[in-house]
Enzyme design. Structure first.
Site, PDB file in Angstrom:
ATOM      1  N   LYS A 192       0.863  -1.181   0.000  1.00  0.00           N
ATOM      2  CA  LYS A 192       0.000   0.000   0.000  1.00  0.00           C
ATOM      3  C   LYS A 192       0.900   1.232   0.000  1.00  0.00           C
ATOM      4  CE  LYS A 192      -2.562   3.437   1.724  1.00  0.00           C
ATOM      5  NZ  LYS A 192      -1.999   4.790   1.831  1.00  0.00           N
ATOM      6  N   GLU A 268       8.644   1.321  11.509  1.00  0.00           N
ATOM      7  CA  GLU A 268       9.737   2.311  11.485  1.00  0.00           C
ATOM      8  C   GLU A 268       9.057   3.662  11.436  1.00  0.00           C
ATOM      9  OE1 GLU A 268      11.842   5.221  10.356  1.00  0.00           O
ATOM     10  OE2 GLU A 268      12.042   4.196   8.423  1.00  0.00           O
ATOM     11  N   CYS A 303      13.372  10.579   7.484  1.00  0.00           N
ATOM     12  CA  CYS A 303      13.142  10.229   8.892  1.00  0.00           C
ATOM     13  C   CYS A 303      14.413  10.349   9.724  1.00  0.00           C
ATOM     14  CB  CYS A 303      12.555   8.829   9.000  1.00  0.00           C
ATOM     15  SG  CYS A 303      13.527   7.544   8.202  1.00  0.00           S
ATOM     16  N   GLU A 402       8.791  16.320  14.856  1.00  0.00           N
ATOM     17  CA  GLU A 402       9.342  15.996  13.543  1.00  0.00           C
ATOM     18  C   GLU A 402       8.697  16.890  12.493  1.00  0.00           C
ATOM     19  OE1 GLU A 402      10.536  11.985  11.145  1.00  0.00           O
ATOM     20  OE2 GLU A 402       8.485  12.095  11.890  1.00  0.00           O
TER      21      GLU A 402
END
Length: 499
Positions: A192, A268, A303, A402
Site C-alpha cells: 500500500k 519504522e 526520517c 518531527e
C-alpha cells in the site's frame, strides 16, 4: 554509454510518459471496486499526473484472498530458494533497465531532484531487491544440541500474507526494503503506497510479474490510510503488517492489530535525530557539509534527517556560518533540472506544515539565520528555502516535533554529558551523528545515545549489510541486513525422538 540528459530531455520524456494509476491485483491492473479515483498532482508545478485508483475494503479483501490462495498453492512460497533468488535478481535488473522511467515517475510524483531519483532512489531500491535475493539461499536453519537419541530442528517458514504500508518520501526505497526480505522468504505481499506518491509502486508490480513472479504474489493497492490502509491493518487474514511513516499512525496500526487477529506489526516511525559536533571535530568544513546535506537532502523529508544540530559552544558561530554558506548550494529549483539539489515539498499540505513550524520557531524566540520562506510560488509548485534557526532550546516546538522539511534547529551545549542529555531528551531514537577527534569520547557518546544508528565523523552512513531502525517511539524491528528477515519468517522447533 548514454548521453547525460538535460532538463529539456527530462521534460520531453515527461510529456510522452504513459502513467498507470490502477491497482494491481492477482497479476493484472484493474480499477478500484468502487471505481473511485483521486487526482495525483505533481508538486513541481501542480500538473495532473494521473487519476489513481482509490482502493478500499473490497479491494483489500480481493487482494488478500488472492495473496492467500497463491501462498497456499506454493507456487512461490514452496519454490526452492535458488529459484526465488533468480526471479528477484531479474526483478532488480528490470528496475535498472527501466531506471529513467522509474526516476521520472518518482520526481514528478514526489518532487525530489531527478539527479537523486535516478542515482540514489532507483539504484538503492534495485540493490535492496538484489541483495535480498542473493541472501535467501545462504541463510541456514539450525540443529539444536541434543542427546544422541534426539534431533532438534529449528527452521524458518514464511509468515504468509504480508501487508506493507510505505511512506511518500522514498517510495521505491522504502517499498524495496520491505519487498526484498518479504518476497525472498516466500511470502505473498500487498503493498500500500502513500496516496501522495503511488506511481512507482504501481509500476514495480508489472516489473515483478515480468521478472517471473507468479500472479498474486505481489499486489499493489493505492489509496488512503483511513480506507484501504485501515482495511489491511484490521484484516483477519493478514499475518504481518510492516510500516514506515509517522509515529502517530504507527500507534494506530498497533491498535488495529490488537483489535483484529494480533498480527505481527513492525514499525519504522519518526525521528528527531541529533547531529552532535564537539569542539574537537576533526574537520569543521566536512561537518558543515554533512550537516547541510543531512537537513536539505530530499527537502528534509527524511526520517533520519539531522534536524537537531547540537554544537559545542567553542565552534558554534563558525559552524553556523559554514552551514549557511553550504545552503547556497541547496536552494530549491525545478526537480527536472539535473543541476537542482533541492526540489519541491511533496504537496501543499506539507509545505504549509513546514511554514507553520518556521512561524512557531520565530514565535518561541529562535532566530532565523538563513532561509525561512516559500519560494518559486509562481511556478505552481511548492518550494521552501532550507532554514537555519539559532538560539534553539530543546523545549521549543521545532526541537521536539518531527517537521519533515529542511528546517535545522541549532542547540548549543557545554561538554559531553550535556550533549548526551540533550540528545536523549526526545521521544524518538532513530539516528544520531557524532563529530570528534577523540576516540574515547566518540565511543562513550555512541554507547550513551538511545538511538538505533550512530554515525561517527559523517552522517547517514551504511549499506544493505547494516540494520536500519530505532529505539523508543521511532519504532521496532529493523529494515535492511539479515536481521530484516526475522520480520517475515516464523521460527519452528521440531523435536524428533530417534528411539
Amino acid at each position: 554509454m548514454s548521453a547525460v540528459k538535460t532538463r529539456n530531455d527530462w521534460e520531453s520524456m515527461a510529456q510522452a510518459l504513459s502513467i498507470q494509476g490502477q491497482a494491481f491485483i492477482n497479476g493484472k491492473y484493474q480499477a478500484a471496486a468502487s471505481k473511485q479515483t483521486f487526482d495525483c498532482l505533481s508538486p513541481i508545478d501542480g500538473r495532473l499526473l494521473a487519476k489513481v485508483a482509490s482502493c478500499d475494503l473490497a479491494d483489500a479483501n480481493l487482494a488478500v484472498d488472492n495473496a492467500r490462495d497463491v501462498f497456499e498453492a506454493g507456487t512461490w512460497s514452496q519454490l526452492p530458494p535458488v529459484k526465488r533468488k533468480q526471479v528477484l535478481i531479474r526483478f532488480a535488473e528490470l528496475m535498472e533497465e527501466n531506471a529513467d522511467e522509474l526516476a521520472l515517475l518518482e520526481t514528478l510524483d514526489m518532487g525530489k531532484p531527478i539527479r537523486y531519483s535516478k542515482s540514489v532512489d532507483v539504484m538503492a531500491a534495485a540493490r535492496a531487491i538484489r541483495w535480498c535475493g542473493e541472501a535467501v539461499d545462504k541463510i541456514y536453519d539450525e540443529i539444536a544440541p541434543t542427546a544422541h537419541n534426539e534431533i532438534g530442528m529449528i527452521t524458518r517458514e514464511p509468515v504468509g500474507v504480508v501487508a506493507a504500508i510505505v511512506p511518500w518520501n522514498f517510495p521505491m526505497i522504502m517499498a524495496s526494503w520491505k519487498l526484498g526480505p518479504a518476497l525472498a522468504t516466500g511470502n505473498s505481499v500487498i503493498l500500500k503506497p502513500s496516496e501522495k506518491s503511488p506511481l512507482t509502486a504501481i509500476r514495480l508490480a508489472q516489473l515483478a510479474l515480468d521478472a517471473g513472479m507468479p500472479a498474486g504474489v505481489l499486489n499493489v493497492l493505492p489509496g488512503f490510510g483511513h480506507t484501504v490502509g485501515k482495511a489491511l491493518a484490521l484484516h483477519m487474514d493478514v499475518d504481518t503488517l510492516v510500516f514506515t511513516g509517522s509515529t502517530k499512525i504507527a500507534k494506530q496500526l498497533m491498535i488495529y492489530a490488537g483489535e483484529s487477529n494480533m498480527k505481527r506489526v513492525w514499525l519504522e516511525a519518526g525521528g528527531k535525530s541529533p547531529n552532535i559536533v564537539f569542539n574537537d571535530a576533526p574537520n569543521l568544513q566536512a561537518a558543515a557539509e554533512a550537516a547541510a546535506s543531512a537537513i536539505a537532502f530530499n527537502q528534509g523529508e527524511v526520517c533520519t534527517a539531522g534536524s537537531r544540530l547540537l554544537v559545542e559552544s567553542g565552534i558554534k558561530d563558525e559552524l553556523i556560518a559554514l552551514i549557511a554558506k553550504e545552503f547556497e548550494g541547496w536552494q530549491p529549483g525545478n526537480p527536472l533540472d539535473p543541476a537542482t539539489t533541492c526540489g519541491a515539498m511533496v504537496d501543499k499540505q506539507q509545505l504549509d506544515n513546514v511554514l507553520g513550524y518556521i512561524q512557531a520557531g520565530k514565535k518561541e524566540g529562535a532566530a532565523v539565520v538563513s532561509g525561512g520562506s516559500q519560494v518559486l510560488a509562481d511556478t505552481g509548485g511548492v518550494y521552501v528555502q532550507p532554514t537555519i534557526f539559532s538560539g534553539v532550546t530543546n523545549q521549543m516546538t521545532i526541537a521536539k516535533e518531527e517537521i519533515f522539511g529542511p528546517v535545522l534547529a541549532v542547540i548549543e551545549f557545554e561538554g559531553m554529558e550535556q550533549a548526551i542529555e540533550i540528545a536523549n531528551d526526545t521521544i524518538y531514537g532513530l539516528a544520531a551523528g557524532v563529530w570528534t577527534s577523540n576516540l574515547s569520547k566518540a565511543h562513550k557518546t555512541a554507547k550513551a545515545l538511545r538511538s538505533g544508528m550512530v554515525w561517527i565523523n559523517h552522517y547517514d552512513g551504511g549499506d544493505m549489510t547494516a540494520p536500519f531502525g530505532g529505539y523508543k517511539q521511532s519504532g521496532n524491528g529493523r529494515d535492511k541486513s539479515l536481521h530484516a528477515f526475522d520480520k517475515y519468517t516464523e521460527i519452528k522447533a521440531t523435536w524428533i525422538a530417534l528411539d
